[in-house]
Scaffold this motif. Sequence first.
Motif, short mmCIF file in Angstrom:
data_model
loop_
_atom_site.label_atom_id
_atom_site.label_comp_id
_atom_site.label_asym_id
_atom_site.label_seq_id
_atom_site.Cartn_x
_atom_site.Cartn_y
_atom_site.Cartn_z
N LEU A 55 -9.76 -1.33 1.40
CA LEU A 55 -9.30 0.00 1.85
C LEU A 55 -10.44 1.03 1.80
CD1 LEU A 55 -7.01 1.72 2.93
CD2 LEU A 55 -6.30 2.13 0.56
N PRO A 56 -11.19 1.13 0.70
CA PRO A 56 -12.30 2.10 0.71
C PRO A 56 -13.34 1.81 1.79
CG PRO A 56 -11.84 1.41 -1.53
CD PRO A 56 -11.02 0.53 -0.63
N LEU A 57 -13.66 0.55 2.02
CA LEU A 57 -14.63 0.22 3.07
C LEU A 57 -14.08 0.53 4.45
CD1 LEU A 57 -16.10 -3.09 1.62
CD2 LEU A 57 -17.31 -0.92 1.93
N TRP A 58 -12.79 0.29 4.65
CA TRP A 58 -12.17 0.63 5.93
C TRP A 58 -12.23 2.14 6.17
CZ3 TRP A 58 -7.66 3.46 6.97
CH2 TRP A 58 -7.28 3.47 8.32
N VAL A 59 -11.86 2.92 5.15
CA VAL A 59 -11.89 4.39 5.27
C VAL A 59 -13.33 4.85 5.51
CG1 VAL A 59 -11.58 6.56 4.00
CG2 VAL A 59 -9.78 4.80 3.96
N TYR A 105 -5.95 -6.45 -5.74
CA TYR A 105 -7.12 -5.74 -6.29
C TYR A 105 -8.19 -5.57 -5.22
CZ TYR A 105 -5.40 -6.56 -11.10
OH TYR A 105 -4.68 -6.58 -12.24
N LEU A 106 -8.48 -6.64 -4.51
CA LEU A 106 -9.51 -6.57 -3.47
C LEU A 106 -9.14 -5.54 -2.40
CD1 LEU A 106 -10.38 -10.35 -3.05
CD2 LEU A 106 -11.85 -8.56 -4.02
N LEU A 107 -7.88 -5.50 -2.01
CA LEU A 107 -7.43 -4.52 -1.03
C LEU A 107 -7.62 -3.10 -1.56
CD1 LEU A 107 -5.95 -3.95 1.70
CD2 LEU A 107 -3.83 -3.93 0.35
N CYS A 108 -7.16 -2.85 -2.78
CA CYS A 108 -7.23 -1.50 -3.36
C CYS A 108 -8.65 -1.07 -3.69
CB CYS A 108 -6.39 -1.43 -4.63
SG CYS A 108 -4.63 -1.63 -4.38
#
Length: 171
Positions: free
Chosen positions: A159-163, A152-155
């Motif tokens: 991932l949004p913060l990385w993008v 959940y944390l990744l999704c």
Amino acid sequence: MSTRPAEEQSDGGDLTRGRHETQEERADRRWTELMQEIRVAQTGVQILFGFLLTVVFAPRFSDLSDTDRAIYVVTVSLGAAATGALIGPVSFHRIVAGRRIKPQTVVWASRLTFVGLVLLLATLTSALLLVLRVATDDGFVPWLVAGLVAWYLLCWYVLPLWVRRRYTSGD
């Protein structure tokens, strides 16, 4: 075929010059986008919360251990808090509508939505822990829940913060 350079072409608008919209137009667009996002989260949290409210009436509920009952109370409380936070922007908008403060309303509604998503994550974590504890006595349950929370944390966040970091200038 467009004559704009590739870095300017995007479904989200002109990347180098931005959108040409007033503060009010931007607030309207952001509000519409936020409401669409909230609809998805609200549906999930309301279904989960509704289900949680019925669990106490199940015949097997009386067989739960004190620990499992405590997890249940925490889960229902988190679900109620998540529901409140995710419905909050609607009430917020209704109370301040027509006051010409939509940009500020969008900011506060966005904050409520973020809090709601964090509470939804906590609700899902707690619900998974309870259900998996009841379903099995194996010691792998905390590890399985931790793995799902990591997913959940990744999704939802990583991932949004990385993008965001990779493709924007720090907005």
